[in-house]
Every structure is written in C-alpha cells, then in structure tokens.
Design an enzyme around this catalytic site. Structure first.
Site, PDB file in Angstrom:
ATOM      1  N   ARG A  59       0.808  -1.222   0.000  1.00  0.00           N
ATOM      2  CA  ARG A  59       0.000   0.000   0.000  1.00  0.00           C
ATOM      3  C   ARG A  59       0.840   1.271   0.000  1.00  0.00           C
ATOM      4  NH1 ARG A  59      -2.781  -3.969   1.875  1.00  0.00           N
ATOM      5  NH2 ARG A  59      -0.743  -4.427   2.710  1.00  0.00           N
ATOM      6  N   THR A  60       1.785   1.353   0.954  1.00  0.00           N
ATOM      7  CA  THR A  60       2.496   2.616   1.149  1.00  0.00           C
ATOM      8  C   THR A  60       3.319   2.963  -0.085  1.00  0.00           C
ATOM      9  OG1 THR A  60       2.606   1.992   3.470  1.00  0.00           O
ATOM     10  CG2 THR A  60       3.949   3.862   2.791  1.00  0.00           C
ATOM     11  N   LYS A  87      25.618  -5.944  -0.902  1.00  0.00           N
ATOM     12  CA  LYS A  87      27.090  -6.088  -0.987  1.00  0.00           C
ATOM     13  C   LYS A  87      27.769  -5.347   0.162  1.00  0.00           C
ATOM     14  CE  LYS A  87      26.698  -5.936  -6.012  1.00  0.00           C
ATOM     15  NZ  LYS A  87      26.866  -5.008  -7.144  1.00  0.00           N
ATOM     16  N   ARG A 109      11.280   3.814   3.832  1.00  0.00           N
ATOM     17  CA  ARG A 109      10.853   2.821   4.839  1.00  0.00           C
ATOM     18  C   ARG A 109      12.086   2.024   5.244  1.00  0.00           C
ATOM     19  NH1 ARG A 109       5.673  -1.081   4.714  1.00  0.00           N
ATOM     20  NH2 ARG A 109       4.786   0.904   5.336  1.00  0.00           N
ATOM     21  N   HIS A 137       4.739   5.710  11.709  1.00  0.00           N
ATOM     22  CA  HIS A 137       4.291   5.582  10.302  1.00  0.00           C
ATOM     23  C   HIS A 137       3.345   6.781  10.095  1.00  0.00           C
ATOM     24  CE1 HIS A 137       3.073   4.104   6.518  1.00  0.00           C
ATOM     25  NE2 HIS A 137       2.730   2.866   6.820  1.00  0.00           N
TER      26      HIS A 137
HETATM   27  N1   CP Z   1      -0.311  -0.009   5.879  1.00  0.00           N
HETATM   28  C1   CP Z   1       0.898  -0.316   5.373  1.00  0.00           C
HETATM   29  O1   CP Z   1       1.934   0.286   5.735  1.00  0.00           O
HETATM   30  O2   CP Z   1       0.882  -1.287   4.424  1.00  0.00           O
HETATM   31  P1   CP Z   1       2.152  -1.768   3.582  1.00  0.00           P
HETATM   32  O3   CP Z   1       3.100  -2.428   4.550  1.00  0.00           O
HETATM   33  O4   CP Z   1       1.621  -2.710   2.540  1.00  0.00           O
HETATM   34  O5   CP Z   1       2.789  -0.550   2.970  1.00  0.00           O
END
Ligand code: CP
Length: 307
Positions: A59-60, A87, A109, A137
């Site tokens: 999603r993100t 590496k 991320r 998040h």
């Molecule tokens: N909600 C969320 O962060 O989903 P993903 O891990 O798929 O990005």
C-alpha cells in the site's frame, strides 16, 4: 500560503495541530482532483522523488508512487533486495549516491527505528518517513485520522479504540499522537504481553477486554499481529489470540450501534479480523487506501513548499 512547521515528515510527534489541519485541507482538495477524469496536476513538475524501501510494502509504496505521479513529479524507486545494500553498502552511502543523481525528496521505509531521523541530519533533501521499525508511520496515521474525520465530521470528543499488537506497531504510536492532537479519546486493547509498558504515559486508556473496548468506542482500528517482529511467543497460539481478540461481523452487529472498523493492512484475515467483518458495511478499509493517495499528495506538496 500557509506552510508546514517542518521540512521533513519524520513522525506525528513533531507536527502541530495546525500542520495536521493544513494537511487535511490540502488532502481534501487533492481528493477532488484524483476523482476527476484527468487526475493529474503540475504542482511538482520540477521535483524528483526517490522512494527508498528497505522493508516490504504494498500500500504505502504504491500510494506514494501514485501520489507523486498525480503531482507530475519525476519518480525513482529503490528496493534494498536486489541492490548493492546486499554487498555491504551503508544507508548513508546508498542515499548519497541516489541524491548525487539530483533527487529533491526521499520517501523511506526502514526496519531500524530512527533511520529517517538519522538521514535528516546528514542530507539536504526533504525526507518522508514511510515507516521506521516499530516507531512511527506518520502518513498512515494522517490517512487514518483523515478517514475518521471524513466519516464523523470531527475527531474532537470521538472515542477510538486501537486493538491488537500495539507493542510492535508503528501505526499505533503515530495514531495515538495524531488522535490526541486532534482531541479524540484513545483506548488501546490487546493481550497484556502486546501492550508496551510506557503506553499509559501517552494519556490513553488501557483495556484488556475486547468486549468492553468495542462497547466503548465509535471507531475500532484493528491492527495486524506482526509475527515477523516477534522473536518470542507473546500468546500461546494464533487460534487462542483469535478466540479472545478476533473480530467478526457478528461481534460488530451484536453491538447494536454504529461503529467504524479500520485496518491499516495487510490484514491477517481470520486472525484479528474475519473476512465478513473486513468486507462489511462497518468497514472503511478501502476508503483508507483511497484517502492515502490524497493525503500523501498533500504531504509531498506541502513539504516541497516548505523549502
Ligand atoms: N499499511 C501499510 O503500511 O501497508 P504496507 O506495509 O503494505 O505498505
């Protein structure tokens, strides 16, 4: 033009209530744009954005990429798997190499808490935290609170229960910060082993009984059991977890009241949420996903303007 107080989005903790309201107002405008036949605006035409993902995401990552493309930014995507990280290249070397290609913003991320904060001290580009370990998040919390506000008109005085694996959840912490700043009452519910010791210091209520939590709340934000972050057993079995904390459509219907059910995804269907609950009229899970694009457009647009 109103501006954000920050030039990075590292977490909700450092945002002001005015920042969040500004993001919501901007997101509402962009939501209107992405529902037009021509879903694109030229706002970030001269901006290049790198999406750097050291952890899995559906999603993100897709939502940020779509948001960037809807704003006409140039986009590059990087996944740690299949890269020179394997590496032995450091995080800073990886990012500096990407920035040498004239990148203006980084969406990152990372499994390590504080990784985007570390980068923000070493590079000039705007940084957006797309999830750092079990910490924050922020865009998930913004899209969650935006979605609640869209349904209920306001967050002020609303009762939100966050249910499940609070201990390993960056979504829980960012949501708690956002909900408290916007005037909502917050309760967390789950087995005691999945509730961090510091949680009561955040000005929220702890409830071990799912039945009582659901009876109390207007909104239930249900979280995934994060088995990939659990090195030890926090409960005897998934079956037992579901017995005490799993939510079905019958559980919701029996409440005999209006209740909104949310989940940040990915869902463990049949564990924390049954399929009939996830797909029921109580659920706004796909609204959350739709709103994610508009909210991320707003964040990127406002951070670019904050330079
Ligand atoms: N909600 C969320 O962060 O989903 P993903 O891990 O798929 O990005």
């Amino acid at each position: 033009m109103a501006k954000l107080s920050q030039r990075h989005l590292l977490g909700i903790k450092n945002l002001t209530t005015q920042d969040i309201e500004l993001i919501f107002d901007t997101a509402a405008n962009f939501k209107e744009v992405i529902n037009r036949p021509i879903k694109k605006v030229p706002s970030l035409r001269d901006v290049t954005i790198a999406n750097i993902f050291f952890e899995n995401s559906t999603r993100t990552r897709l939502s940020f990429e779509l948001a960037e493309k809807r704003l006409s930014a140039d986009v590059v995507n990087f996944s740690a798997s299949g890269s020179s990280v394997k590496k032995g290249e450091t995080l800073l070397d990886t990012v500096n190499n990407i920035l040498a290609m004239k990148v203006d913003m980084v969406v990152m991320r990372h499994a390590s808490v504080g990784a985007p904060h570390f980068l923000s001290r070493h590079i000039k580009a705007n940084i957006v935290n797309a999830g750092d370990g079990t910490h924050e998040h922020p865009t998930q919390a913004l899209l969650d609170t935006f979605s609640i506000r869209e349904r209920l008109g306001t967050l002020s005085g609303k009762k939100v229960a966050i249910i499940g694996d609070i201990l390993h959840s960056r979504v829980a912490l960012s949501n708690i910060f956002a909900l408290r700043k916007l005037g909502a009452e917050v309760l967390v519910c789950g087995p005691p082993t999945l509730l961090p010791k510091y949680i009561t210091s955040l000005g929220i209520t702890v409830e071990l009984s799912l039945e009582k939590a659901l009876a109390w709340c207007d909104v239930a934000n249900v979280l995934r059991i994060q088995l990939e972050r659990q090195q030890i057993k926090y409960f005897p079995s998934l079956r037992e977890y579901t017995l005490y904390y799993g939510i079905t459509k019958k559980t919701l219907d029996n409440l005999k009241k209006k209740i909104i059910v949310m989940h940040p995804g990915p869902i463990n269907r049949g564990v924390e949420l049954s399929s009939d609950a996830a797909d029921s009229h109580h659920s706004i899970i796909l609204d959350q996903v739709e709103n994610g694009v508009a909210v991320r457009m707003a964040v990127l647009y406002l951070l670019a303007a904050a330079n």
